[in-house]
Design a protein around this motif. Structure first.
Motif, PDB file in Angstrom:
ATOM      1  N   ALA A   8       0.850  -1.194   0.000  1.00 41.72           N
ATOM      2  CA  ALA A   8       0.000   0.000   0.000  1.00 41.72           C
ATOM      3  C   ALA A   8       0.882   1.239   0.000  1.00 41.72           C
ATOM      4  CB  ALA A   8      -0.911   0.008   1.223  1.00 41.72           C
ATOM      5  N   LEU A   9       0.639   2.115  -0.966  1.00 40.81           N
ATOM      6  CA  LEU A   9       1.306   3.411  -1.035  1.00 40.81           C
ATOM      7  C   LEU A   9       0.270   4.479  -0.723  1.00 40.81           C
ATOM      8  CD1 LEU A   9       3.395   2.964  -4.322  1.00 40.81           C
ATOM      9  CD2 LEU A   9       4.126   2.600  -1.948  1.00 40.81           C
ATOM     10  N   VAL A  10       0.586   5.333   0.229  1.00 46.45           N
ATOM     11  CA  VAL A  10      -0.368   6.329   0.719  1.00 46.45           C
ATOM     12  C   VAL A  10       0.050   7.722   0.253  1.00 46.45           C
ATOM     13  CG1 VAL A  10      -1.426   7.324   2.782  1.00 46.45           C
ATOM     14  CG2 VAL A  10      -0.845   4.887   2.733  1.00 46.45           C
ATOM     15  N   GLY A  11      -0.892   8.454  -0.300  1.00 43.36           N
ATOM     16  CA  GLY A  11      -0.633   9.767  -0.870  1.00 43.36           C
ATOM     17  C   GLY A  11      -0.648  10.915   0.111  1.00 43.36           C
ATOM     18  N   SER A  12      -0.691  10.632   1.401  1.00 41.33           N
ATOM     19  CA  SER A  12      -0.596  11.692   2.407  1.00 41.33           C
ATOM     20  C   SER A  12       0.500  11.320   3.386  1.00 41.33           C
ATOM     21  CB  SER A  12      -1.916  11.852   3.163  1.00 41.33           C
ATOM     22  OG  SER A  12      -1.774  12.828   4.187  1.00 41.33           O
ATOM     23  N   LEU A  13       1.314  12.291   3.745  1.00 42.81           N
ATOM     24  CA  LEU A  13       2.388  12.055   4.704  1.00 42.81           C
ATOM     25  C   LEU A  13       1.950  12.310   6.145  1.00 42.81           C
ATOM     26  CD1 LEU A  13       5.376  13.693   2.783  1.00 42.81           C
ATOM     27  CD2 LEU A  13       4.717  11.276   2.869  1.00 42.81           C
ATOM     28  N   ARG A  14       0.771  12.873   6.322  1.00 40.98           N
ATOM     29  CA  ARG A  14       0.281  13.190   7.667  1.00 40.98           C
ATOM     30  C   ARG A  14      -0.064  11.893   8.399  1.00 40.98           C
ATOM     31  NH1 ARG A  14      -4.595  14.430   9.933  1.00 40.98           N
ATOM     32  NH2 ARG A  14      -5.683  14.166   7.958  1.00 40.98           N
ATOM     33  N   SER A  15       0.460  11.723   9.599  1.00 44.34           N
ATOM     34  CA  SER A  15       0.297  10.456  10.328  1.00 44.34           C
ATOM     35  C   SER A  15      -1.166  10.114  10.610  1.00 44.34           C
ATOM     36  CB  SER A  15       1.086  10.486  11.635  1.00 44.34           C
ATOM     37  OG  SER A  15       0.618  11.521  12.480  1.00 44.34           O
ATOM     38  N   VAL A  37       1.186  -4.499   3.374  1.00 44.47           N
ATOM     39  CA  VAL A  37       2.280  -3.731   3.954  1.00 44.47           C
ATOM     40  C   VAL A  37       2.134  -2.281   3.521  1.00 44.47           C
ATOM     41  CG1 VAL A  37       4.784  -3.429   4.006  1.00 44.47           C
ATOM     42  CG2 VAL A  37       3.799  -5.733   3.884  1.00 44.47           C
ATOM     43  N   VAL A  38       2.008  -1.385   4.483  1.00 45.73           N
ATOM     44  CA  VAL A  38       1.954   0.048   4.189  1.00 45.73           C
ATOM     45  C   VAL A  38       3.390   0.540   4.131  1.00 45.73           C
ATOM     46  CG1 VAL A  38       1.107   2.300   4.920  1.00 45.73           C
ATOM     47  CG2 VAL A  38      -0.276   0.244   5.367  1.00 45.73           C
ATOM     48  N   PHE A  39       3.793   1.054   2.969  1.00 47.88           N
ATOM     49  CA  PHE A  39       5.168   1.507   2.792  1.00 47.88           C
ATOM     50  C   PHE A  39       5.429   2.740   3.646  1.00 47.88           C
ATOM     51  CE2 PHE A  39       8.634   3.840   0.814  1.00 47.88           C
ATOM     52  CZ  PHE A  39       9.586   2.830   0.705  1.00 47.88           C
ATOM     53  N   GLU A  40       6.519   2.688   4.375  1.00 48.87           N
ATOM     54  CA  GLU A  40       6.960   3.824   5.197  1.00 48.87           C
ATOM     55  C   GLU A  40       8.173   4.451   4.520  1.00 48.87           C
ATOM     56  OE1 GLU A  40       5.212   4.737   7.718  1.00 48.87           O
ATOM     57  OE2 GLU A  40       4.024   2.938   8.092  1.00 48.87           O
ATOM     58  N   GLY A  41       8.197   5.752   4.430  1.00 44.65           N
ATOM     59  CA  GLY A  41       9.385   6.416   3.916  1.00 44.65           C
ATOM     60  C   GLY A  41       9.221   7.167   2.616  1.00 44.65           C
ATOM     61  N   LEU A  42       7.993   7.361   2.133  1.00 41.72           N
ATOM     62  CA  LEU A  42       7.835   8.110   0.881  1.00 41.72           C
ATOM     63  C   LEU A  42       8.370   9.535   1.012  1.00 41.72           C
ATOM     64  CD1 LEU A  42       4.381   7.059  -0.634  1.00 41.72           C
ATOM     65  CD2 LEU A  42       6.684   6.376  -1.329  1.00 41.72           C
ATOM     66  N   GLU A  43       8.375  10.075   2.233  1.00 47.26           N
ATOM     67  CA  GLU A  43       8.886  11.432   2.424  1.00 47.26           C
ATOM     68  C   GLU A  43      10.390  11.526   2.172  1.00 47.26           C
ATOM     69  OE1 GLU A  43       9.141   9.401   6.431  1.00 47.26           O
ATOM     70  OE2 GLU A  43       7.673   9.483   4.820  1.00 47.26           O
ATOM     71  N   ASN A  44      11.077  10.397   2.141  1.00 48.55           N
ATOM     72  CA  ASN A  44      12.517  10.381   1.907  1.00 48.55           C
ATOM     73  C   ASN A  44      12.895  10.157   0.444  1.00 48.55           C
ATOM     74  OD1 ASN A  44      13.038  10.663   4.702  1.00 48.55           O
ATOM     75  ND2 ASN A  44      12.625   8.480   4.962  1.00 48.55           N
ATOM     76  N   VAL A  45      11.910   9.895  -0.389  1.00 49.01           N
ATOM     77  CA  VAL A  45      12.180   9.632  -1.808  1.00 49.01           C
ATOM     78  C   VAL A  45      12.272  10.975  -2.537  1.00 49.01           C
ATOM     79  CG1 VAL A  45      11.294   8.530  -3.907  1.00 49.01           C
ATOM     80  CG2 VAL A  45      10.990   7.408  -1.680  1.00 49.01           C
ATOM     81  N   VAL A  62      14.938   5.186  -2.512  1.00 48.78           N
ATOM     82  CA  VAL A  62      14.416   4.706  -3.795  1.00 48.78           C
ATOM     83  C   VAL A  62      14.568   3.190  -3.882  1.00 48.78           C
ATOM     84  CG1 VAL A  62      14.734   4.748  -6.304  1.00 48.78           C
ATOM     85  CG2 VAL A  62      14.795   6.887  -4.992  1.00 48.78           C
ATOM     86  N   GLU A  63      15.722   2.688  -3.461  1.00 46.94           N
ATOM     87  CA  GLU A  63      15.946   1.233  -3.468  1.00 46.94           C
ATOM     88  C   GLU A  63      14.935   0.529  -2.585  1.00 46.94           C
ATOM     89  OE1 GLU A  63      18.139  -0.525  -5.509  1.00 46.94           O
ATOM     90  OE2 GLU A  63      18.081   1.469  -6.397  1.00 46.94           O
ATOM     91  N   ALA A  64      14.623   1.109  -1.425  1.00 51.44           N
ATOM     92  CA  ALA A  64      13.636   0.515  -0.518  1.00 51.44           C
ATOM     93  C   ALA A  64      12.259   0.480  -1.173  1.00 51.44           C
ATOM     94  CB  ALA A  64      13.590   1.289   0.796  1.00 51.44           C
ATOM     95  N   LEU A  65      11.877   1.573  -1.830  1.00 53.42           N
ATOM     96  CA  LEU A  65      10.583   1.637  -2.513  1.00 53.42           C
ATOM     97  C   LEU A  65      10.517   0.622  -3.643  1.00 53.42           C
ATOM     98  CD1 LEU A  65       7.825   2.915  -3.155  1.00 53.42           C
ATOM     99  CD2 LEU A  65       9.063   4.658  -4.487  1.00 53.42           C
ATOM    100  N   ARG A  66      11.526   0.611  -4.490  1.00 51.82           N
ATOM    101  CA  ARG A  66      11.533  -0.319  -5.619  1.00 51.82           C
ATOM    102  C   ARG A  66      11.567  -1.761  -5.148  1.00 51.82           C
ATOM    103  NH1 ARG A  66      15.575   2.936  -9.748  1.00 51.82           N
ATOM    104  NH2 ARG A  66      13.929   4.107 -10.828  1.00 51.82           N
ATOM    105  N   SER A  67      12.308  -2.038  -4.109  1.00 54.21           N
ATOM    106  CA  SER A  67      12.390  -3.390  -3.569  1.00 54.21           C
ATOM    107  C   SER A  67      11.034  -3.835  -3.017  1.00 54.21           C
ATOM    108  CB  SER A  67      13.457  -3.452  -2.478  1.00 54.21           C
ATOM    109  OG  SER A  67      13.502  -4.723  -1.900  1.00 54.21           O
ATOM    110  N   ALA A  68      10.382  -2.955  -2.267  1.00 52.37           N
ATOM    111  CA  ALA A  68       9.066  -3.285  -1.700  1.00 52.37           C
ATOM    112  C   ALA A  68       8.046  -3.509  -2.809  1.00 52.37           C
ATOM    113  CB  ALA A  68       8.604  -2.170  -0.762  1.00 52.37           C
ATOM    114  N   ALA A  69       8.066  -2.665  -3.822  1.00 52.99           N
ATOM    115  CA  ALA A  69       7.125  -2.828  -4.943  1.00 52.99           C
ATOM    116  C   ALA A  69       7.449  -4.097  -5.726  1.00 52.99           C
ATOM    117  CB  ALA A  69       7.159  -1.602  -5.849  1.00 52.99           C
ATOM    118  N   GLY A  70       8.726  -4.364  -5.918  1.00 52.67           N
ATOM    119  CA  GLY A  70       9.125  -5.564  -6.646  1.00 52.67           C
ATOM    120  C   GLY A  70       8.743  -6.840  -5.925  1.00 52.67           C
ATOM    121  N   ALA A  71       8.788  -6.815  -4.587  1.00 52.88           N
ATOM    122  CA  ALA A  71       8.459  -8.001  -3.789  1.00 52.88           C
ATOM    123  C   ALA A  71       6.953  -8.211  -3.636  1.00 52.88           C
ATOM    124  CB  ALA A  71       9.103  -7.890  -2.413  1.00 52.88           C
ATOM    125  N   ALA A  72       6.165  -7.186  -3.957  1.00 48.29           N
ATOM    126  CA  ALA A  72       4.707  -7.277  -3.801  1.00 48.29           C
ATOM    127  C   ALA A  72       4.072  -8.030  -4.960  1.00 48.29           C
ATOM    128  CB  ALA A  72       4.111  -5.875  -3.708  1.00 48.29           C
TER     129      ALA A  72
END
Length: 189
Positions: A8-15, A37-45, A62-72
């Motif tokens: 799951a990728l969430v379009g808001s950074l607000r907790s 799995v809700v991806f954590e760390g989009l604010e760092n991309v 970016v590697e974390a994002l791509r890895s998580a998406a690739g594993a999904a």
């Protein structure tokens, strides 16, 4: 049967964002054998830039994002609406996982979109733009597998969306459809 993973990728950074709560609801109502799995760390991309997209100098976020998406097995994109369209953070994530084009981490994967808004519109413009962007990026957007939740203030009040049986049931159905699509099955036909 193997465990299925939905990212799951969430379009808001607000907790405390409703979109984040909807993604958490997906984790809570996922069928047995499915992990959302809700991806954590989009604010760092960083913003996508081909000049910094270099395999010889990878960016950890970016590697974390791509890895998580690739594993999904499938992706669930949960978006509010910012100024009538998709939030930059979600669009940026789509841009990064689309590369290299045609062979990115999203290529061919089933994708569903959930949008939400305090207005009755339910963020339908952001919903449509998100579906368009991820489809162009190579994701396999499931046609009738989505929801737009409008009037979130009145609908949820101070309660978590998972406490709303109708919305929680709709989200459970979306996750089930995503898993089925990732296995080559078709439920909603």
């Amino acid at each position: 049967m193997t465990q299925s993973r939905v990212l799951a990728l969430v379009g808001s950074l607000r907790s405390g964002a409703v979109s984040r709560q909807l993604a958490d609801t997906a984790s809570h109502v996922a069928p047995a054998g499915t992990e959302v799995v809700v991806f954590e760390g989009l604010e760092n991309v960083p913003f996508y830039n081909p000049d910094i997209d270099d395999a010889d100098a990878p960016i950890p976020a970016v590697e974390a994002l791509r890895s998580a998406a690739g594993a999904a097995d499938a992706l669930l994109l949960v978006t509010p609406e910012y100024n009538g369209t998709i939030p930059a953070v979600l669009k940026n994530a789509i841009d990064w996982i689309s590369r290299p084009y045609g062979n990115g981490a999203v290529a061919g994967k089933p994708v569903a979109v959930i949008s939400s808004s305090p207005s009755q519109n339910g963020a339908q413009w952001a919903h449509a733009d998100t579906r368009k962007a991820v489809g162009v990026a190579g994701g396999r957007v499931l046609e009738d597998v989505s929801i737009s939740v409008g009037g979130t203030g009145a609908k949820f009040g101070d309660k978590h969306p998972r406490e709303n049986a109708e919305v929680a049931g709709q989200i459970a159905g979306i996750v089930t459809e995503l898993v089925s699509a990732s296995r080559g099955e078709l439920l909603s036909a």
